[in-house]
Motif scaffolding. Structure first.
Motif, PDB file in Angstrom:
ATOM      1  N   PHE A  23       0.998  -1.165  -0.009  1.00 29.01           N
ATOM      2  CA  PHE A  23      -0.022  -0.147  -0.018  1.00 29.01           C
ATOM      3  C   PHE A  23       0.932   1.228   0.003  1.00 29.01           C
ATOM      4  N   SER A  25       3.776   1.634  -1.144  1.00 30.57           N
ATOM      5  CA  SER A  25       4.288   1.833  -2.515  1.00 30.57           C
ATOM      6  C   SER A  25       3.269   2.143  -3.598  1.00 30.57           C
ATOM      7  N   ALA A  26       2.171   1.581  -3.498  1.00 33.63           N
ATOM      8  CA  ALA A  26       1.222   2.085  -4.417  1.00 33.63           C
ATOM      9  C   ALA A  26       0.354   3.233  -4.414  1.00 33.63           C
ATOM     10  N   SER A  27       0.298   3.633  -2.952  1.00 37.09           N
ATOM     11  CA  SER A  27      -0.445   4.915  -2.828  1.00 37.09           C
ATOM     12  C   SER A  27       0.411   6.189  -2.632  1.00 37.09           C
ATOM     13  N   GLY A  28       1.717   5.896  -2.446  1.00 33.69           N
ATOM     14  CA  GLY A  28       2.704   7.201  -2.271  1.00 33.69           C
ATOM     15  C   GLY A  28       2.702   7.501  -0.746  1.00 33.69           C
ATOM     16  N   ASP A  29       2.453   6.921   0.056  1.00 33.61           N
ATOM     17  CA  ASP A  29       2.097   7.238   1.504  1.00 33.61           C
ATOM     18  C   ASP A  29       3.242   6.297   2.236  1.00 33.61           C
ATOM     19  N   ASN A  31       5.483   6.834   4.849  1.00 30.13           N
ATOM     20  CA  ASN A  31       5.785   7.176   6.260  1.00 30.13           C
ATOM     21  C   ASN A  31       6.573   5.896   6.861  1.00 30.13           C
ATOM     22  N   PRO A  32       7.555   5.898   7.519  1.00 27.49           N
ATOM     23  CA  PRO A  32       8.113   4.739   7.974  1.00 27.49           C
ATOM     24  C   PRO A  32       7.472   4.323   8.993  1.00 27.49           C
ATOM     25  N   MET A  53      -4.702   5.760   5.936  1.00 22.92           N
ATOM     26  CA  MET A  53      -5.254   5.885   4.657  1.00 22.92           C
ATOM     27  C   MET A  53      -5.776   4.779   3.965  1.00 22.92           C
TER      28      MET A  53
END
Lengths: 130, 125
Positions: A23, A25-29, A31-32, A53
């Motif tokens: 998610f 990678s696919a969403s762009g979110d 945060n570590p 999200m």
């Protein structure tokens, strides 16, 4: 669509580390705190937690499974609880109001995401054209 | 504080990957050869976050791992689709409440200068 109607609830897949990485990678979110247990522990958590999200995306699915997407006027969420690895979020909704807004008949739907132990993780609201 | 505007086009394959990552198997999002592929309702959040990076947090001296996403709102004005050029214009602000710092990022998304969606996110440090 009437006040008090409930949307068919659905249970999302169990949260896994691989699923969170996918998610992210696919969403762009990316945060570590959702990916790296060391970062999560440094922030006082026991382990990584799921993206808020991701839960909100499930609420999006709940709505689009019920009304055509171009009828959604707004979608909002408050992230009130954390979703750990291993949890299976359950999404539900209930029509709270049907009224004319900006010259259009719209339904306001109260949304929740809960975990198996009853913890509420998201409280939300969608407004859709009826 | 205004962030620099960013412009992007969401590809059909990005929509498919996003849909797959949330278990959404509707063909509406997966047929990359379809003439019109709508963007899933919440995809614009991450598209914006990816392009704007940590600029808003940097401005307030915060790191991503220090903040929790506490609220998110989408307001939809026009349907948006894969392949359309979208411009994100964000304004960041902050406030303190009960000992916590909050950052608010409000974003207007336009297509050919037409407002298509507005996003509002609240982060808590």
């Amino acid at each position: 669509m009437n006040v008090g109607d409930t949307l068919p609830s659905f249970t999302a897949p169990t949260v896994t580390r691989d699923g969170l990485a996918r998610f992210a990678s696919a969403s762009g979110d990316d945060n570590p705190i959702h990916l790296d247990p060391a970062v999560a522990v440094a922030q006082g958590l026991d382990d990584v937690i799921a993206h808020g999200m991701l839960s909100m995306a499930y609420l999006g699915r709940l709505i689009t499974s019920w009304v055509p997407q171009d009828r959604i006027r707004s979608l909002r969420a408050k992230f009130v609880g954390m979703t750990p690895v291993g949890a299976a979020p359950v999404c539900g909704g209930r029509v709270r109001a049907v009224e004319e807004i900006d010259g259009e008949l719209r339904a306001t739907i109260a949304l929740t995401v809960k975990l198996g132990d009853g913890t509420t993780t998201v409280r939300g609201e969608a407004v859709v054209a009826v | 504080m205004k962030l620099p505007p960013v412009t992007t086009t969401v590809s059909a394959s990005r929509v498919r990957d996003f849909a797959a990552s949330i278990g959404e198997d509707s063909p509406v999002f997966h047929d990359v050869t379809a003439a019109v592929i709508p963007l899933p309702p919440t995809i614009l959040f991450g598209i914006g976050a990816e392009l704007e990076g940590d600029a808003a947090l940097d401005a307030f001296g915060l790191r991503p791992a220090q903040v929790l996403h506490v609220e998110q709102e989408f307001r939809y004005h026009r349907p948006v689709h894969a392949g359309e050029e979208l411009t994100f214009r964000s304004v960041a602000s902050s406030f303190d409440r009960r000992g916590s710092a909050f950052v608010v990022l409000e974003t207007e998304i336009t297509r050919s200068s037409e407002l298509v969606a507005e996003l509002r996110q609240v982060l808590m440090a």
